[in-house]
Design an enzyme around this catalytic site. Sequence first.
Site, PDB file in Angstrom:
ATOM      1  N   ASP A   1       0.823  -1.205   0.000  1.00 29.36           N
ATOM      2  CA  ASP A   1       0.000   0.000   0.000  1.00 29.36           C
ATOM      3  C   ASP A   1       0.859   1.259   0.000  1.00 29.36           C
ATOM      4  O   ASP A   1       1.926   1.289   0.611  1.00 29.36           O
ATOM      5  CB  ASP A   1      -0.905  -0.018   1.242  1.00 29.36           C
ATOM      6  CG  ASP A   1      -1.993   1.041   1.179  1.00 29.36           C
ATOM      7  OD1 ASP A   1      -2.369   1.451   0.067  1.00 29.36           O
ATOM      8  OD2 ASP A   1      -2.470   1.452   2.248  1.00 29.36           O
TER       9      ASP A   1
ATOM     10  N   HIS B   1       3.499   3.489  -8.811  1.00 32.25           N
ATOM     11  CA  HIS B   1       3.331   2.068  -9.142  1.00 32.25           C
ATOM     12  C   HIS B   1       4.595   1.502  -9.783  1.00 32.25           C
ATOM     13  O   HIS B   1       4.990   0.362  -9.498  1.00 32.25           O
ATOM     14  CB  HIS B   1       2.147   1.890 -10.090  1.00 32.25           C
ATOM     15  CG  HIS B   1       0.828   2.272  -9.475  1.00 32.25           C
ATOM     16  ND1 HIS B   1       0.429   1.843  -8.231  1.00 32.25           N
ATOM     17  CD2 HIS B   1      -0.189   3.048  -9.946  1.00 32.25           C
ATOM     18  CE1 HIS B   1      -0.769   2.329  -7.950  1.00 32.25           C
ATOM     19  NE2 HIS B   1      -1.161   3.065  -8.981  1.00 32.25           N
TER      20      HIS B   1
ATOM     21  N   LEU C   1      11.204 -20.845  -3.432  1.00 25.70           N
ATOM     22  CA  LEU C   1      10.171 -19.933  -2.950  1.00 25.70           C
ATOM     23  C   LEU C   1       8.929 -20.010  -3.840  1.00 25.70           C
ATOM     24  O   LEU C   1       9.032 -20.010  -5.071  1.00 25.70           O
ATOM     25  CB  LEU C   1      10.715 -18.502  -2.966  1.00 25.70           C
ATOM     26  CG  LEU C   1       9.690 -17.368  -2.758  1.00 25.70           C
ATOM     27  CD1 LEU C   1       9.210 -17.346  -1.314  1.00 25.70           C
ATOM     28  CD2 LEU C   1      10.289 -16.023  -3.155  1.00 25.70           C
TER      29      LEU C   1
END
Length: 246
Positions: A18, A35, A129
């Site tokens: 956020d 962004h 991962l």
Amino acid sequence: MINRQPARLPQHVAIIMDGNGRWAQQRGLPRTMGHRKGVEAVRETVRVAGEVGISYLTLFAFSSENWSRPETEVSDLMGLLKAFIRRDLAELHSENVRIRVIGSRENLRGDILPLLIEAEDTTRHNSGLTLVIAFNYGARDEIARAARKLAVKLAAGEISAQQIDAVALDRELDTFGMPDPDLVIRTSGEERLSNFLLWQAAYAELLFVPEYWPDFTRETFIAAIEKYGRRDRRFGGVNPVAAAVS
């Protein structure tokens, strides 16, 4: 490489990324620049997660509510996601990262769904991962879709009403087969889950950090993991030491 290894690692870390827009606005830049800077933070966070040995990293990339944002911003976000997959997929694959996508796949626009499927298929057999991308994701929608699947099975006579329990519902969720998140991090100082992994985060440790997502560095990530390591996780029970004292 990291300078220190946390003493106790979470198996699964989920992050609400956020603050991209506010990061940009504070600098007099368009939201799209926030962004773009946020994508760099994604790359660094994935690297650190792999280095320290975290098994699952879930990133809230795009919520089912984000479609209501201005068309230009949505278009830019889609472009960034597609660019990330096209640019980084080969490197992630070479690093043994497995990609998994959660969220509704109905009515996705253009070529975004084929790209997401390609990312999953290309890395399906990797064993390092697991990078989970929450795209077009909303927890309430996920639970509703799971309930709908159970209703269909019930109507078809495949299951009985007595067989519908927490385990049965969990099997129908997008995250089936994954461990629940141990740690949920939200950046930007906001302190809410915003419809993210509501079912799965029932016993997760929550950590809200003040940094906007573009400023989320490896040091911030390591510090968050270390804070997790100092938490006392009881899952509704009692700490054995405390119980013995009492």
